[in-house]
Design a protein around this motif. Structure first.
Motif, PDB file in Angstrom:
ATOM      1  N   LEU A  20      67.060  28.614 -12.302  1.00  0.00           N
ATOM      2  CA  LEU A  20      68.135  27.798 -12.841  1.00  0.00           C
ATOM      3  C   LEU A  20      69.215  27.674 -11.769  1.00  0.00           C
ATOM      4  O   LEU A  20      69.750  28.674 -11.305  1.00  0.00           O
ATOM      5  CB  LEU A  20      68.707  28.451 -14.100  1.00  0.00           C
ATOM      6  CG  LEU A  20      67.686  28.749 -15.189  1.00  0.00           C
ATOM      7  CD1 LEU A  20      68.246  29.741 -16.182  1.00  0.00           C
ATOM      8  CD2 LEU A  20      67.290  27.470 -15.873  1.00  0.00           C
ATOM      9  N   TYR A  21      69.503  26.457 -11.370  1.00  0.00           N
ATOM     10  CA  TYR A  21      70.503  26.210 -10.332  1.00  0.00           C
ATOM     11  C   TYR A  21      71.813  25.799 -10.984  1.00  0.00           C
ATOM     12  O   TYR A  21      71.847  24.917 -11.830  1.00  0.00           O
ATOM     13  CB  TYR A  21      70.022  25.117  -9.378  1.00  0.00           C
ATOM     14  CG  TYR A  21      68.819  25.538  -8.565  1.00  0.00           C
ATOM     15  CD1 TYR A  21      68.977  26.200  -7.358  1.00  0.00           C
ATOM     16  CD2 TYR A  21      67.530  25.282  -9.009  1.00  0.00           C
ATOM     17  CE1 TYR A  21      67.885  26.596  -6.613  1.00  0.00           C
ATOM     18  CE2 TYR A  21      66.429  25.670  -8.273  1.00  0.00           C
ATOM     19  CZ  TYR A  21      66.614  26.327  -7.074  1.00  0.00           C
ATOM     20  OH  TYR A  21      65.527  26.716  -6.340  1.00  0.00           O
ATOM     21  N   PHE A  22      72.893  26.456 -10.562  1.00  0.00           N
ATOM     22  CA  PHE A  22      74.215  26.181 -11.089  1.00  0.00           C
ATOM     23  C   PHE A  22      75.146  25.816  -9.943  1.00  0.00           C
ATOM     24  O   PHE A  22      75.092  26.421  -8.878  1.00  0.00           O
ATOM     25  CB  PHE A  22      74.781  27.409 -11.813  1.00  0.00           C
ATOM     26  CG  PHE A  22      73.999  27.820 -13.016  1.00  0.00           C
ATOM     27  CD1 PHE A  22      74.297  27.281 -14.256  1.00  0.00           C
ATOM     28  CD2 PHE A  22      72.974  28.742 -12.924  1.00  0.00           C
ATOM     29  CE1 PHE A  22      73.581  27.664 -15.387  1.00  0.00           C
ATOM     30  CE2 PHE A  22      72.256  29.130 -14.042  1.00  0.00           C
ATOM     31  CZ  PHE A  22      72.559  28.578 -15.270  1.00  0.00           C
ATOM     32  N   LYS A  23      75.999  24.837 -10.188  1.00  0.00           N
ATOM     33  CA  LYS A  23      77.012  24.452  -9.206  1.00  0.00           C
ATOM     34  C   LYS A  23      78.379  24.699  -9.839  1.00  0.00           C
ATOM     35  O   LYS A  23      78.696  24.151 -10.893  1.00  0.00           O
ATOM     36  CB  LYS A  23      76.852  22.984  -8.836  1.00  0.00           C
ATOM     37  CG  LYS A  23      77.766  22.546  -7.736  1.00  0.00           C
ATOM     38  CD  LYS A  23      77.455  21.128  -7.316  1.00  0.00           C
ATOM     39  CE  LYS A  23      78.362  20.707  -6.183  1.00  0.00           C
ATOM     40  NZ  LYS A  23      78.086  19.335  -5.777  1.00  0.00           N
ATOM     41  N   LEU A  36      77.677  33.023 -15.123  1.00  0.00           N
ATOM     42  CA  LEU A  36      76.319  32.701 -14.697  1.00  0.00           C
ATOM     43  C   LEU A  36      75.322  33.728 -15.238  1.00  0.00           C
ATOM     44  O   LEU A  36      74.268  33.376 -15.767  1.00  0.00           O
ATOM     45  CB  LEU A  36      76.246  32.641 -13.178  1.00  0.00           C
ATOM     46  CG  LEU A  36      74.879  32.431 -12.571  1.00  0.00           C
ATOM     47  CD1 LEU A  36      74.399  31.013 -12.810  1.00  0.00           C
ATOM     48  CD2 LEU A  36      74.912  32.736 -11.092  1.00  0.00           C
ATOM     49  N   SER A  37      75.667  34.989 -15.119  1.00  0.00           N
ATOM     50  CA  SER A  37      74.803  36.059 -15.620  1.00  0.00           C
ATOM     51  C   SER A  37      74.596  35.954 -17.129  1.00  0.00           C
ATOM     52  O   SER A  37      73.485  36.133 -17.639  1.00  0.00           O
ATOM     53  CB  SER A  37      75.411  37.414 -15.267  1.00  0.00           C
ATOM     54  OG  SER A  37      74.635  38.453 -15.768  1.00  0.00           O
ATOM     55  N   CYS A  52      63.573  34.516 -15.794  1.00  0.00           N
ATOM     56  CA  CYS A  52      64.639  33.584 -15.461  1.00  0.00           C
ATOM     57  C   CYS A  52      65.505  34.122 -14.322  1.00  0.00           C
ATOM     58  O   CYS A  52      65.844  35.299 -14.294  1.00  0.00           O
ATOM     59  CB  CYS A  52      65.522  33.319 -16.680  1.00  0.00           C
ATOM     60  SG  CYS A  52      64.643  32.503 -18.005  1.00  0.00           S
ATOM     61  N   MET A  53      65.829  33.233 -13.385  1.00  0.00           N
ATOM     62  CA  MET A  53      66.681  33.558 -12.252  1.00  0.00           C
ATOM     63  C   MET A  53      67.774  32.501 -12.153  1.00  0.00           C
ATOM     64  O   MET A  53      67.486  31.318 -12.231  1.00  0.00           O
ATOM     65  CB  MET A  53      65.876  33.558 -10.950  1.00  0.00           C
ATOM     66  CG  MET A  53      64.821  34.624 -10.868  1.00  0.00           C
ATOM     67  SD  MET A  53      63.828  34.466  -9.372  1.00  0.00           S
ATOM     68  CE  MET A  53      65.072  34.554  -8.121  1.00  0.00           C
ATOM     69  N   GLY A  54      68.992  32.931 -11.965  1.00  0.00           N
ATOM     70  CA  GLY A  54      70.112  32.013 -11.779  1.00  0.00           C
ATOM     71  C   GLY A  54      70.521  31.965 -10.324  1.00  0.00           C
ATOM     72  O   GLY A  54      70.671  33.007  -9.680  1.00  0.00           O
ATOM     73  N   ILE A  55      70.699  30.766  -9.794  1.00  0.00           N
ATOM     74  CA  ILE A  55      71.075  30.595  -8.395  1.00  0.00           C
ATOM     75  C   ILE A  55      72.339  29.739  -8.354  1.00  0.00           C
ATOM     76  O   ILE A  55      72.377  28.641  -8.900  1.00  0.00           O
ATOM     77  CB  ILE A  55      69.927  29.923  -7.605  1.00  0.00           C
ATOM     78  CG1 ILE A  55      68.681  30.804  -7.676  1.00  0.00           C
ATOM     79  CG2 ILE A  55      70.352  29.674  -6.162  1.00  0.00           C
ATOM     80  CD1 ILE A  55      67.444  30.149  -7.169  1.00  0.00           C
TER      81      ILE A  55
END
Length: 57
Positions: A20-23, A36-37, A52-55
């Motif tokens: 999952l990409y977050f800006k 984000l976490s 699931c991984m957040g970037i």
């Protein structure tokens, strides 16, 4: 249960990765990584078949 059937939901080594990409509007905001976490952990509860991984980009 039959011994040859793999329980894919609970096997960590079989799980597919969901990235999952977050800006962020402001990367320096002190709560950005905490939010984000939290979001990634909530999505993980909904999709246990994935890891699931957040970037943060």
């Amino acid at each position: 249960m039959n011994y040859f059937i793999i329980d894919e939901i609970r096997e960590d080594n079989i799980k597919k990765v969901l990235k999952l990409y977050f800006k962020a509007k402001d990367k320096n905001y002190y709560l950005t990584r905490d939010i984000l976490s939290f979001l990634v952990s909530e999505i993980q509860l909904l999709y246990p078949q994935y890891k699931c991984m957040g970037i943060l980009i």
